[in-house]
Design an enzyme around this catalytic site. Structure first.
Site, PDB file in Angstrom:
ATOM      1  N   HIS A 146       0.999  -0.880   0.241  1.00 22.38           N
ATOM      2  CA  HIS A 146      -0.022   0.210  -0.347  1.00 22.38           C
ATOM      3  C   HIS A 146       0.527   1.059  -0.226  1.00 22.38           C
ATOM      4  O   HIS A 146       0.724   1.932  -1.035  1.00 22.38           O
ATOM      5  CB  HIS A 146      -1.165   0.418   1.307  1.00 22.38           C
ATOM      6  CG  HIS A 146      -2.007   1.628   1.639  1.00 22.38           C
ATOM      7  ND1 HIS A 146      -2.999   1.251   0.776  1.00 22.38           N
ATOM      8  CD2 HIS A 146      -1.358   2.242   1.570  1.00 22.38           C
ATOM      9  CE1 HIS A 146      -3.262   2.775   1.539  1.00 22.38           C
ATOM     10  NE2 HIS A 146      -2.715   3.447   1.928  1.00 22.38           N
ATOM     11  N   GLU A 147       1.641   1.110   0.978  1.00 22.73           N
ATOM     12  CA  GLU A 147       2.286   2.555   1.184  1.00 22.73           C
ATOM     13  C   GLU A 147       3.615   2.612   0.025  1.00 22.73           C
ATOM     14  O   GLU A 147       3.858   3.380  -0.728  1.00 22.73           O
ATOM     15  CB  GLU A 147       3.419   2.531   2.281  1.00 22.73           C
ATOM     16  CG  GLU A 147       2.736   2.351   3.534  1.00 22.73           C
ATOM     17  CD  GLU A 147       1.759   3.746   3.269  1.00 22.73           C
ATOM     18  OE1 GLU A 147       1.715   5.076   3.282  1.00 22.73           O
ATOM     19  OE2 GLU A 147       0.395   3.664   4.377  1.00 22.73           O
ATOM     20  N   HIS A 171       1.419   4.035  -2.789  1.00 23.88           N
ATOM     21  CA  HIS A 171       1.634   6.047  -2.963  1.00 23.88           C
ATOM     22  C   HIS A 171       3.267   6.669  -3.053  1.00 23.88           C
ATOM     23  O   HIS A 171       3.407   7.689  -3.829  1.00 23.88           O
ATOM     24  CB  HIS A 171       1.967   6.921  -1.561  1.00 23.88           C
ATOM     25  CG  HIS A 171       0.826   6.390  -0.752  1.00 23.88           C
ATOM     26  ND1 HIS A 171      -0.516   7.047  -0.786  1.00 23.88           N
ATOM     27  CD2 HIS A 171       0.562   5.958   0.279  1.00 23.88           C
ATOM     28  CE1 HIS A 171      -1.756   7.087  -0.381  1.00 23.88           C
ATOM     29  NE2 HIS A 171      -1.324   5.399   0.651  1.00 23.88           N
ATOM     30  N   HIS A 197       3.338   6.213  -7.214  1.00 22.12           N
ATOM     31  CA  HIS A 197       2.341   7.787  -7.693  1.00 22.12           C
ATOM     32  C   HIS A 197       3.393   8.606  -7.905  1.00 22.12           C
ATOM     33  O   HIS A 197       3.045   9.319  -8.569  1.00 22.12           O
ATOM     34  CB  HIS A 197       1.326   7.929  -6.682  1.00 22.12           C
ATOM     35  CG  HIS A 197       0.296   8.914  -6.954  1.00 22.12           C
ATOM     36  ND1 HIS A 197      -1.091   9.289  -5.707  1.00 22.12           N
ATOM     37  CD2 HIS A 197      -0.235   9.156  -7.980  1.00 22.12           C
ATOM     38  CE1 HIS A 197      -1.651  10.415  -7.082  1.00 22.12           C
ATOM     39  NE2 HIS A 197      -1.263  10.554  -8.264  1.00 22.12           N
TER      40      HIS A 197
END
Length: 718
Positions: free
Chosen positions: A509-510, A513, A516
């Protein structure tokens, strides 16, 4: 300096965003020079030297440098902005908006480092600096956003935008810049502006105080004296608890720190029910013990101030203020989505509890399922229903291998390569690893990835991503400096760190980021950020590749034998994917609903504990579950404005995420390069250059379908 960075700094938040925002105003207020005895703050302010277009000089920074650095940076920023504000030429997009976009890099460097000290290195000295400087910084940035001469220039450009021959990006940046000024109070009279400034200053102090109190409770631990107290725990976890106790000055004991990474596995596997209850209650009562670290009064003050500010700025309440620039647009729309999911989630919880109670009764446990039993009996049910034991999976999830798995997926999907260069550039703690990120096709440098994986004193709990430097064409397309920060429990000396499936999901998940940020490729830094309810979308999409056979077969290897994870175990994991989704959904969603109800109201709540209790009762919260974040420790809401009236955004993002994963699945190949390329170019690279709803439609051909979310969680679909 960019406007959304200013908004983040008003809160002096330690919560991360990947946002860079639009133009900001300037003030004429003067700042006295720092005393001559102060340390030289140059390492915090100068352009970063070295390879990779410059990197932070962590090894040359001391906390004592921050005070003079704040003073000098504010003075320099005032001087830079004065040139824009006082320009005798008529205001234009180029000499006002674009000129503002070029400014602020020095302040950005300073706050990139300060954010790490607040989040990762919050020693008592750093906390003292934060307490002193949070209101000062808030006053400074509020004054800049309310400067009438600067706003007059922005307004002049805005009023003549129809005849300025601007392209689509310039028009969007201008309109967002003007909107940011207005929602900050630029149209208010002087008395109202002074009141906004007072409120922002007081909030900044309250946010810092809330964070300090929660951190103090999280740095406590429950020490176990007897190995009998560890019954049910895996050997690797017991060893890590022994290492934690040793680090806390209690060798020969075992320490359960008051953080999720220690508490959650204990609740899952400990056979000592009395200890489970004790450790559970310590964890859920962080900030709520009626002592010096109790946060209830601080929360009440924050809520009162937020309501006052929203009314001053012309909004119905804080929720409407915070949702002014979101995909959901209104509290009603966000609530509608949450309440569409809530009945199915609570119904599933009732089924899960019934299964657990039946198993406990069959075992002759003579108990009624309580919150400290849920995770423990859920694991028993998982074993009974799916023949799957999380302890059977964990030996295959070595942290280092899961990091390589995340890199593998990024390479296959987005043509990124990661090469470790730890030791070649400065880091802020010996645990931090660094990686050079390059484009697989061209070989060009894309960025540096900093990875700080382990829990320690002075580091706030949870997991987050930050960008120390973003990419924008206007500022020369410098490579990105991205970071991930986790709180895994380090393995025993000489042993690899093993993580749970939930921890591995957090890692992916991190990393989403970080991807992105690494892939973002905008021209104006003010269009680099995204709405709060879009921010979590790329990270949630990235979670999906963790449990694919390609990843597990390559990287899930037994830490002792090196054998790949057995195919039948992979099949069990995949078959059990919808297991316990009632718990997971209700645990999160109750926090999101409470957040929205707390802020979408005309009168501020004065008793947070009573409000939490009464609201949960009114929505039918299952008594066997507690909110993922109770209000007294809800850092997302009260360490800054960041997620206030915005915690719903995880669900909003997951609705898009589930529908996006369906797009990959529909190709028959979840690694489909054409779909990955479209996802990257349409949604990951473009920041906020276009409306994110329209960008999603361009990717998917329609709005997201909430039924994909229901299907993923195993809830009934229409």
């Amino acid at each position: 300096m960019t406007h959304s960075l200013r908004l983040a700094l008003i809160a002096t938040t330690a919560l991360a965003t990947l946002s860079f925002g639009s133009a900001m105003a300037q003030t004429t207020t003067q700042t006295s020079p720092a005393p001559a005895t102060m340390p030289d703050p140059t390492p915090l302010l100068a352009k970063w030297p070295g390879a990779h277009e410059g990197v932070p000089q962590w090894d040359k920074v001391t906390p004592a440098m921050f005070a003079p650095a704040f003073e000098r940076a504010m003075a320099n920023a005032r001087a830079d902005m004065a040139k824009i504000r006082d320009n005798p030429a008529a205001p234009t997009f180029e000499n006002t908006i674009e000129a503002s976009q070029r400014s602020g890099e020095e302040m950005g460097r300073l706050f990139a480092v300060w954010g790490v000290y607040q989040s990762n290195l919050a020693t008592p000295e750093v906390q003292k600096i934060a307490k002193e400087w949070s209101p000062k910084l808030s006053a400074y940035f509020t004054e800049m956003s309310l400067d009438p001469k600067m706003f007059a220039r922005v307004k002049a450009v805005y009023d003549h935008r129809a005849h300025a021959k601007l392209n689509a990006q310039q028009t969007r940046l201008l309109e967002r810049s003007y909107r940011d000024y207005v929602t900050s109070g630029a149209l208010l009279d002087e008395a109202a502006k002074a009141e906004v400034k007072r409120i922002n200053q007081t909030l900044a102090t309250a946010y810092t105080e809330f964070s300090r109190k929660v951190l103090a409770d999280e740095e406590t631990a429950i020490f176990l004296d007897s190995e009998a107290d560890l019954a049910g725990l895996a050997d690797s976890f017991k060893a890590s608890l022994a290492e934690e106790a040793k680090a806390l000055g209690q060798p020969g004991k075992w320490a359960i720190k008051n953080t999720r990474s220690s508490v959650q596995p204990f609740l899952m596997y400990s056979t000592n029910r009395a200890l489970r209850e004790k450790i559970y209650k310590a964890f859920v009562n962080r900030g709520d013990n009626g002592d010096a670290n109790d946060t209830n009064a601080t929360i009440a003050e924050i809520l009162k101030l937020r309501q006052e500010r929203a009314k001053l700025l012309g909004f119905k309440n804080h929720a409407w203020y915070r949702m002014d620039d979101t995909m959901a647009e209104t509290p009603e729309n966000a609530t509608k989505l949450m309440m569409a999911v809530w009945p199915a989630a609570t119904a599933r919880v009732r089924e899960e509890v019934a299964d657990m109670q039946a198993l406990a009764d069959k075992e002759g446990a003579k108990l009624t399922i309580e919150p400290w039993d849920y995770r423990f009996y859920a694991e028993k049910v998982r074993k009974a229903k799916y023949d799957l034991d999380e302890n059977e999976v964990k030996p295959y999830l070595q942290l280092d291998q899961m990091v390589q798995a995340a890199f593998y997926a990024a390479g296959r999907l987005y043509d990124l390569d990661f090469k470790e260069n730890t030791g070649s550039i400065p880091v802020f703690h010996p645990d931090v690893r660094t990686f050079l990120v390059t484009n697989r096709t061209s070989g060009a440098e894309v960025g540096i990835f900093y990875l700080d994986n382990f829990a320690r004193a002075g580091k706030r709990s949870g997991a987050w991503a930050t960008a120390y430097r973003g990419r924008s064409g206007l500022r020369g397309n410098k490579i990105v400096l991205a970071s991930n920060n986790n709180n895994f429990t380090k393995g025993a000396a000489g042993e690899p760190t093993l993580i749970s499936k939930d921890d591995a999901t957090t890692l992916f998940h991190e990393f989403g980021h970080a991807l992105h940020g690494l892939l973002s490729n905008v021209y104006y830094p003010g269009l680099g950020g995204t709405p709060r309810d879009f921010v979590e979308y790329p990270s949630q999409v990235n979670e999906n590749w963790l449990l694919t056979p390609d990843v597990l077969n390559r990287f899930a290897k037994h830490y002792k034998t090196g054998a790949p994870i057995p195919a039948d175990l992979v099949a069990k994991i995949q078959k059990a994917e919808t297991f316990n989704q009632g718990f997971d959904t209700v645990e999160y969603l109750s926090s999101a609903i409470i957040d929205m109800k707390l802020h979408d109201r005309d009168v501020a709540v004065t008793d947070p504990d009573a409000f939490e209790r009464d609201t949960l009762t009114s929505i039918g919260m299952p008594k066997e579950i507690v909110m993922r974040h109770r209000l007294p420790q809800f850092n997302h809401l009260f360490s800054s404005d960041a997620y206030s009236a915005g915690y719903y955004s995880y669900l909003w993002s997951e609705t898009m995420d589930a529908d996006t994963w369906a797009a990959f699945e529909e190709t028959g190949n979840v690694w489909d390069k054409a779909t990955a390329d479209k996802f990257r170019t349409t949604l990951l690279m473009t920041g906020n250059e276009t409306d994110r709803k329209e960008a999603y439609k361009a990717f998917r051909g329609r709005d997201p379908d909430v039924q994909a979310l229901f299907k993923r969680r195993g809830f009934p679909v229409k």
